[in-house]
Design a protein around this motif. Sequence first.
Motif, PDB file in Angstrom:
ATOM      1  N   ALA A 256      45.592  37.355  42.616  1.00  0.00           N
ATOM      2  CA  ALA A 256      44.865  36.085  42.656  1.00  0.00           C
ATOM      3  C   ALA A 256      43.774  36.121  43.718  1.00  0.00           C
ATOM      4  CB  ALA A 256      45.832  34.929  42.929  1.00  0.00           C
ATOM      5  N   GLY A 257      44.048  36.761  44.850  1.00  0.00           N
ATOM      6  CA  GLY A 257      43.047  36.894  45.903  1.00  0.00           C
ATOM      7  C   GLY A 257      41.861  37.734  45.464  1.00  0.00           C
ATOM      8  N   ALA A 258      42.132  38.803  44.718  1.00  0.00           N
ATOM      9  CA  ALA A 258      41.052  39.651  44.216  1.00  0.00           C
ATOM     10  C   ALA A 258      40.173  38.883  43.239  1.00  0.00           C
ATOM     11  CB  ALA A 258      41.633  40.899  43.550  1.00  0.00           C
ATOM     12  N   VAL A 259      40.790  38.112  42.363  1.00  0.00           N
ATOM     13  CA  VAL A 259      40.019  37.318  41.395  1.00  0.00           C
ATOM     14  C   VAL A 259      39.208  36.255  42.123  1.00  0.00           C
ATOM     15  CG1 VAL A 259      40.198  35.691  39.464  1.00  0.00           C
ATOM     16  CG2 VAL A 259      41.562  37.791  39.462  1.00  0.00           C
ATOM     17  N   GLN A 260      39.804  35.611  43.114  1.00  0.00           N
ATOM     18  CA  GLN A 260      39.080  34.596  43.884  1.00  0.00           C
ATOM     19  C   GLN A 260      37.895  35.224  44.611  1.00  0.00           C
ATOM     20  OE1 GLN A 260      39.612  31.406  43.557  1.00  0.00           O
ATOM     21  NE2 GLN A 260      37.860  31.001  44.847  1.00  0.00           N
TER      22      GLN A 260
ATOM     23  N   LEU B  36      27.909  23.027  37.217  1.00  0.00           N
ATOM     24  CA  LEU B  36      28.803  22.795  36.091  1.00  0.00           C
ATOM     25  C   LEU B  36      29.004  24.061  35.255  1.00  0.00           C
ATOM     26  CD1 LEU B  36      30.492  20.805  34.466  1.00  0.00           C
ATOM     27  CD2 LEU B  36      28.422  20.185  33.215  1.00  0.00           C
ATOM     28  N   GLU B  37      27.927  24.808  35.010  1.00  0.00           N
ATOM     29  CA  GLU B  37      28.058  26.017  34.187  1.00  0.00           C
ATOM     30  C   GLU B  37      28.903  27.083  34.884  1.00  0.00           C
ATOM     31  OE1 GLU B  37      24.163  26.348  36.447  1.00  0.00           O
ATOM     32  OE2 GLU B  37      25.077  24.792  35.224  1.00  0.00           O
ATOM     33  N   PHE B  38      28.848  27.140  36.223  1.00  0.00           N
ATOM     34  CA  PHE B  38      29.686  28.085  36.950  1.00  0.00           C
ATOM     35  C   PHE B  38      31.151  27.657  36.876  1.00  0.00           C
ATOM     36  CE2 PHE B  38      31.800  29.538  40.878  1.00  0.00           C
ATOM     37  CZ  PHE B  38      31.744  30.899  40.647  1.00  0.00           C
TER      38      PHE B  38
ATOM     39  N   ALA C 100      29.136  39.899  35.603  1.00  0.00           N
ATOM     40  CA  ALA C 100      30.301  39.294  36.253  1.00  0.00           C
ATOM     41  C   ALA C 100      31.532  40.189  36.082  1.00  0.00           C
ATOM     42  CB  ALA C 100      30.563  37.902  35.678  1.00  0.00           C
ATOM     43  N   TRP C 101      31.694  40.786  34.898  1.00  0.00           N
ATOM     44  CA  TRP C 101      32.820  41.686  34.650  1.00  0.00           C
ATOM     45  C   TRP C 101      32.764  42.888  35.598  1.00  0.00           C
ATOM     46  CZ3 TRP C 101      37.504  42.097  33.003  1.00  0.00           C
ATOM     47  CH2 TRP C 101      38.044  43.358  32.730  1.00  0.00           C
ATOM     48  N   GLN C 102      31.574  43.431  35.829  1.00  0.00           N
ATOM     49  CA  GLN C 102      31.435  44.569  36.733  1.00  0.00           C
ATOM     50  C   GLN C 102      31.802  44.173  38.166  1.00  0.00           C
ATOM     51  OE1 GLN C 102      31.174  47.703  35.805  1.00  0.00           O
ATOM     52  NE2 GLN C 102      31.175  46.871  33.734  1.00  0.00           N
ATOM     53  N   ILE C 103      31.455  42.958  38.554  1.00  0.00           N
ATOM     54  CA  ILE C 103      31.856  42.471  39.880  1.00  0.00           C
ATOM     55  C   ILE C 103      33.375  42.390  39.959  1.00  0.00           C
ATOM     56  CG2 ILE C 103      31.850  40.448  41.412  1.00  0.00           C
ATOM     57  CD1 ILE C 103      28.907  39.989  40.487  1.00  0.00           C
ATOM     58  N   LEU C 104      34.016  41.851  38.925  1.00  0.00           N
ATOM     59  CA  LEU C 104      35.484  41.771  38.925  1.00  0.00           C
ATOM     60  C   LEU C 104      36.103  43.163  38.997  1.00  0.00           C
ATOM     61  CD1 LEU C 104      38.167  40.120  38.572  1.00  0.00           C
ATOM     62  CD2 LEU C 104      38.008  40.855  36.196  1.00  0.00           C
TER      63      LEU C 104
ATOM     64  N   ALA D 187      36.283  37.908  43.671  1.00  0.00           N
ATOM     65  CA  ALA D 187      35.283  38.223  42.648  1.00  0.00           C
ATOM     66  C   ALA D 187      34.480  36.981  42.271  1.00  0.00           C
ATOM     67  CB  ALA D 187      35.951  38.831  41.413  1.00  0.00           C
ATOM     68  N   PHE D 188      35.161  35.857  42.083  1.00  0.00           N
ATOM     69  CA  PHE D 188      34.450  34.622  41.755  1.00  0.00           C
ATOM     70  C   PHE D 188      33.527  34.187  42.897  1.00  0.00           C
ATOM     71  CE2 PHE D 188      37.613  33.609  38.304  1.00  0.00           C
ATOM     72  CZ  PHE D 188      36.687  33.664  37.279  1.00  0.00           C
ATOM     73  N   ALA D 189      33.942  34.416  44.134  1.00  0.00           N
ATOM     74  CA  ALA D 189      33.076  34.084  45.268  1.00  0.00           C
ATOM     75  C   ALA D 189      31.812  34.944  45.235  1.00  0.00           C
ATOM     76  CB  ALA D 189      33.834  34.284  46.586  1.00  0.00           C
ATOM     77  N   GLU D 190      31.966  36.212  44.918  1.00  0.00           N
ATOM     78  CA  GLU D 190      30.807  37.107  44.806  1.00  0.00           C
ATOM     79  C   GLU D 190      29.919  36.702  43.631  1.00  0.00           C
ATOM     80  OE1 GLU D 190      28.352  40.339  45.842  1.00  0.00           O
ATOM     81  OE2 GLU D 190      30.000  39.411  46.948  1.00  0.00           O
ATOM     82  N   ILE D 191      30.541  36.357  42.527  1.00  0.00           N
ATOM     83  CA  ILE D 191      29.777  35.893  41.357  1.00  0.00           C
ATOM     84  C   ILE D 191      29.001  34.621  41.726  1.00  0.00           C
ATOM     85  CG2 ILE D 191      29.998  34.926  39.019  1.00  0.00           C
ATOM     86  CD1 ILE D 191      32.442  36.895  38.703  1.00  0.00           C
TER      87      ILE D 191
END
Length: 147
Positions: free
Chosen positions: A51-55, A23-25, A78-82, A57-61
């Motif tokens: 959108a693919g880059a953001v997706q 839930l927090e993610f 998380a920002w550094q991952i993005l 990044a979220f997968a890596e996060i």
Amino acid sequence: MTNRHDSTAEPPPGPGEPPAVPLEFAAFCELHRPRYLSYARVWLPDQTEAAGAVQQAFAEIAVHWRELLGSSNPTAHAWQILRGTVSDHTRQAGPPARPHHPADDDLAILHYVVGLAAPEIADVIGTDTASVAGRLRRTMLREASGW
């Protein structure tokens, strides 16, 4: 005696179903996705690629989520991952439309291009508002001295 925790628990995912997202993610993604996407669109004008880059990044996060939660500043990590993911996509897209900017210039992008105020930027990158305001001033002064 009934265990009320068991009665409200969701069943585990079946074969072929994606695992349940913490839930927090999910809340983190909901909060940051629009801002992350706006930032990515500055660097990657193709909306699908942004959108693919953001997706990605979220997968890596998501892979590092538990580790990030245990860190001193999950939002900053998380920002550094993005940033890294967007930078990788920018390099893959060929010659950049704009040169790569240092982190302080990203603050200027978030403020002047994306339209976020200092408190919102602080929330996105995981720092305090005073730091963002000072770094924005330095960036503006550095740019003004080049005019």
